[in-house]
Design a protein around this motif. Structure first.
Motif, short mmCIF file in Angstrom:
data_model
loop_
_atom_site.label_atom_id
_atom_site.label_comp_id
_atom_site.label_asym_id
_atom_site.label_seq_id
_atom_site.Cartn_x
_atom_site.Cartn_y
_atom_site.Cartn_z
N TYR A 134 48.58 49.38 40.48
CA TYR A 134 48.24 48.06 41.04
C TYR A 134 49.33 47.03 40.75
O TYR A 134 49.77 46.30 41.64
N CYS A 174 43.67 39.79 37.49
CA CYS A 174 43.49 41.10 36.89
C CYS A 174 43.55 40.98 35.38
O CYS A 174 43.98 39.97 34.83
N VAL A 203 40.76 42.28 40.38
CA VAL A 203 40.96 43.70 40.12
C VAL A 203 40.45 43.98 38.71
O VAL A 203 40.93 43.39 37.75
N VAL A 230 45.21 47.09 47.86
CA VAL A 230 45.88 45.87 47.40
C VAL A 230 46.64 45.21 48.55
O VAL A 230 46.60 43.98 48.71
#
Length: 288
Positions: free
Chosen positions: A12, A75, A101, A133
């Motif tokens: 990610y 995230c 995320v 993403v």
């Protein structure tokens, strides 16, 4: 020694850094473990923000960035945030318009489904994480993206992964099989959700290629309704692996959408061999 395991978190982060080089609207907000350095911070320090301890201020900042037209990704929630605070903070960022995320989710699925405009995704494998993403970066909708701790193998399919629309991922990703049909269990289909559910489906299919395997990535109501229509056209008996138990879990929601179909669920215990035994036993019961 074998190659080190790839972490979903690393996939990610690296993909977001690449997207940031292509799109100056992409912004990253993270809570990082001590000593870690995000590739997005290295490449785009002016668009990287460390998650602060004053949560209300951070949510307001994110809301301001979204209003200004930026694509904000949050995230690292759960790294230094207590489990009790994680659901509330996750929902606050989503309602502010950011994509979140998380390595796992403690958010009530009903709360996610009630949050306006949110797309819910549980990608599995490098290709899916990257595509989801990228899809989130192109979208004006906030995304709740749940990733595992490791990275399971990508599901072998004919999905091209172009990255258009909702990540370029179809409502149902069918695992490719060799030869015509699916053997004696042609009417039975495993439905995998998330990294753990997909790992279990692939393990069960290694032992018995009889049942088909349908993999779901996007779990919000519109995507699940489209998936239900496609699933019911091809099969009438299903075993769901992953996707949360309870009234707002994937099995229950699919059951409401696919009237006349037998939709069952095998809860995940974390013991892959034992879980695969229970999957195959459930499949055998559906054949009777």
């Amino acid at each position: 020694m074998g190659a080190p395991a790839i972490l979903a978190e690393d996939v990610y982060r690296e993909e977001l850094a690449r997207i940031g080089a292509e799109d100056g609207r992409v912004v990253c907000v993270e809570a990082l473990p001590r000593g870690a350095r995000h590739p997005f911070e290295t490449a785009h320090p002016d668009r990287f923000f460390q998650l602060g301890s004053v949560e209300s201020a951070m949510v307001s900042m994110v809301e301001g960035l979204v209003t200004a037209g930026f694509r904000v990704f949050v995230c690292g929630l759960g790294t230094d945030i207590g489990v009790a605070r994680l659901p509330r903070l996750t929902l606050a960022y989503l309602r502010a318009g950011a994509s979140v995320v998380v390595p796992d989710t403690h958010v009530d699925p009903a709360e996610l489904l009630r949050t306006p405009r949110v797309r819910i995704a549980a990608p599995c494998g490098v290709r899916e994480i990257r595509a989801v993403v990228r899809g989130a970066a192109r979208s004006v909708r906030p995304h709740h993206i749940r990733i595992g701790t490791g990275v399971s193998a990508d599901v072998a399919s004919d999905w091209a992964g172009a990255g258009d629309g909702a990540g370029g991922i179809p409502s149902v990703v069918w695992e490719a099989v060799e030869g015509p049909g699916h053997g004696e269990d042609a009417g039975v289909c495993l439905i995998s959700v998330g990294e753990d559910g997909t790992r279990l489906a692939l393990a069960a299919r290694e032992r018995s290629t009889g049942p088909a395997h349908a993999h779901l990535v996007y779990l919000d109501d519109s995507h699940l309704a489209a998936a239900a229509g496609e699933l019911a056209r091809r099969h009438d008996r299903f075993v769901v692996l992953g996707g949360h138990p309870g009234p707002d879990g994937v099995r229950t929601r699919l059951g409401r959408l696919m009237l006349g179909c037998d939709v069952r669920e095998v809860p995940l215990s974390g013991e892959l061999t034992a879980d695969a035994d229970r999957v195959l036993s459930t499949v055998a019961g559906l054949r009777k």
